[in-house]
Scaffold this active site. Structure first.
Site, PDB file in Angstrom:
ATOM      1  CD  GLU A   1     -17.820   1.650  17.538  1.00 49.37           C
ATOM      2  OE1 GLU A   1     -18.066   1.517  18.748  1.00 49.37           O
ATOM      3  OE2 GLU A   1     -16.683   1.896  17.096  1.00 49.37           O
TER       4      GLU A   1
ATOM      5  CD  GLU B   1     -14.029  -1.653  19.507  1.00 47.58           C
ATOM      6  OE1 GLU B   1     -12.933  -1.200  19.874  1.00 47.58           O
ATOM      7  OE2 GLU B   1     -14.517  -1.428  18.386  1.00 47.58           O
TER       8      GLU B   1
END
Length: 482
Positions: free
Chosen positions: A332, A229
């Site tokens: 994810e 991220e």
């Protein structure tokens, strides 16, 4: 004799070519249905009725059909699985031995379980660790103090048990959440910040150190992502890279360092964040040949919904269409904001079903859930970012609690095997979502999901043959054709 030999060879080649090109036929094939449905006891349950195909040349508009075409093939399945985090490992070892075995069988046994083959784990700590930690001492840019001792207590033994349960092979990739705080502009492993330029090379060396240490410990590493991220400033471990910064880090440091370290064959995955900025990140990196040559794929998550928007599958398709030689991999996803009162909510599984079907239809080759196991609080998590997992453990009683997410994922992972090719599956009504694969053994696996409140009768239609069945309200089914 040479003429006869040449004739026999030609006939053999022509026969093989004809056999290879023979059109798929559903004649004399049967369909076994496995069903998970709300307000029933069906959970990946094999249905008693075996379906048979009959002639049906042309459905009419008033009939609902799922059209499957095995002659049109797309991407090859890499695998499906979940993340083996510190939280999952710590929770696992709080369970009694019989429940540990149950969990391993449920996830990784190909016959008795749902046959996971893919995994992800963290480099250093992440939010789903009990605390922040590093493998090196502060200020050690040479990495001489590098030591994965922290992971030998829970995570490494857990990954080894998982790998054994999966038959001795697990496709495992690794991701960092943050460099050590002293390498970053904010001096903190948490709260975003960026990698300082003077630590580009030491941080690239860090990945190589980690891979070598894990492989020395007996855990093969298939691939890695650059940064978890990279556009999120979080209260937990995080680090920011713009698209240009990630491109240049890959091109000038990480790619060459992996190659020099003997790891050019490891699969390098860029982005590893949400679908919303996916195209911009992919195009920035992949349009630079010097960076693109190191990149195997683009990883993505599903949390773009935090903005109030829906899942942006269109951006996946744009990346797949624009860069067809680069793989897409879901790295994810999980339902957030854990509440024990919602552990039986049917919407948990339906979110997985909707995402997986659309992701695979967009070209994704692998799908990785977040934590495979969490406790009764949705942790442990050192910043209180508690989430759902397909299976939760009640660490007070030692019992395992299966959410319906486990079964929804299993409708894909149990029946669509590594090496399977995606084929066309087109529903005539948007109330039914579907995807389909042809497995290496020739069996078809067709997944059909119904999110509506109504039962829907439909035909499974393959090249003029059809088998009639019903998709119950709020259900998912896998139809195995053989």
């Amino acid at each position: 004799m040479p003429f006869i030999f040449a004739l026999v060879t030609l006939l053999t080649v022509n026969l093989a070519y004809a056999q290879k090109k023979a059109p798929y036929s559903a004649k004399n094939k049967t369909v076994t249905v496995y069903l998970t449905a709300e307000n029933t006891e069906f959970r990946l349950t094999k249905q008693a009725e075996i379906l048979h195909f009959t002639d049906k040349p042309q459905p009419v508009e008033t009939e609902v059909a799922v059209f499957v075409d095995p002659s049109k093939t797309f991407q090859t399945m890499l695998g499906i699985g979940g993340a083996l985090t510190d939280a999952s490992a710590e929770t696992f070892y709080k369970l009694p031995k019989d429940k540990q075995k149950e969990l391993l069988t449920a996830y990784y046994d190909k016959d008795k379980g749902i046959g996971y083959t893919l995994g992800r784990t963290n480099i250093q700590s992440c939010d789903f660790s009990s605390s922040s930690y590093s493998y090196v001492k502060d200020g050690d840019a040479s990495l001489k103090s590098f030591d994965i001792g922290h992971d030998t207590k829970y995570r490494i033994p857990f990954i080894k048990e998982v790998t054994a349960a999966a038959g001795g092979k697990l496709t495992l990739f690794v991701s960092p959440w943050s460099p050590p705080g002293w390498m970053k502009t904010n001096g903190d492993v948490l709260h975003g910040g960026e990698l300082k330029p003077e630590f580009d090379q030491p941080w690239a060396n860090f990945y190589v150190k980690f891979i070598k240490a894990y492989e020395k410990a007996g855990i093969p590493i298939w691939g890695l992502t650059v940064q978890n991220e990279p556009m999120a400033t979080q209260t937990w471990e995080s680090c920011i890279y713009t698209a240009e910064e990630e491109r240049d880090f890959i091109k000038n440091f990480l790619g060459p360092t992996l190659t020099k370290g003997g790891f050019a064959g490891k699969k390098l995955i860029a982005w590893d964040h949400n679908r919303d900025l996916m195209y911009q990140r992919a195009s920035t990196i992949l349009e630079d040949p010097a960076a693109a040559k190191y990149v195997w794929g683009i990883g993505y998550h599903w949390y773009e919904t935090w903005t109030g928007a829906g899942m942006n599958f269109e951006n996946e398709r744009k990346v797949a269409q624009s860069f067809p030689n680069v793989k897409l991999i879901f790295t994810e996803g999980c339902p957030e904001q854990f509440s024990f009162n919602k552990i039986s909510d049917w919407s948990l599984g339906e979110k997985y079903g909707m995402s997986m079907i659309n992701d695979f239809n967009a070209g994704t080759v692998g799908w990785t859930d977040w934590n495979v196991l969490l406790d009764e609080k949705g942790g442990p998590n050192h910043v209180g970012n508690f989430c759902f997992a397909p299976i939760h453990a009640d660490t007070k009683t030692g019992n395992l609690m299966y959410t319906n997410s486990f079964y929804y994922i299993g409708h894909f992972s149990k029946f669509i095997h590594p090496g399977a090719k995606r084929i066309v599956s087109a529903a005539s009504r948007d109330m039914l979502l579907s995807t389909a694969y042809i497995n290496p053994d020739g069996k078809l696996a067709v997944v059909v999901m119904n999110k509506t409140d109504k039962d829907i009768e439909y035909y499974l239609w393959i090249k003029g043959k059809a088998a009639k069945t019903t998709s119950p309200a709020h259900s998912i089914a896998t139809l195995v054709v053989e």
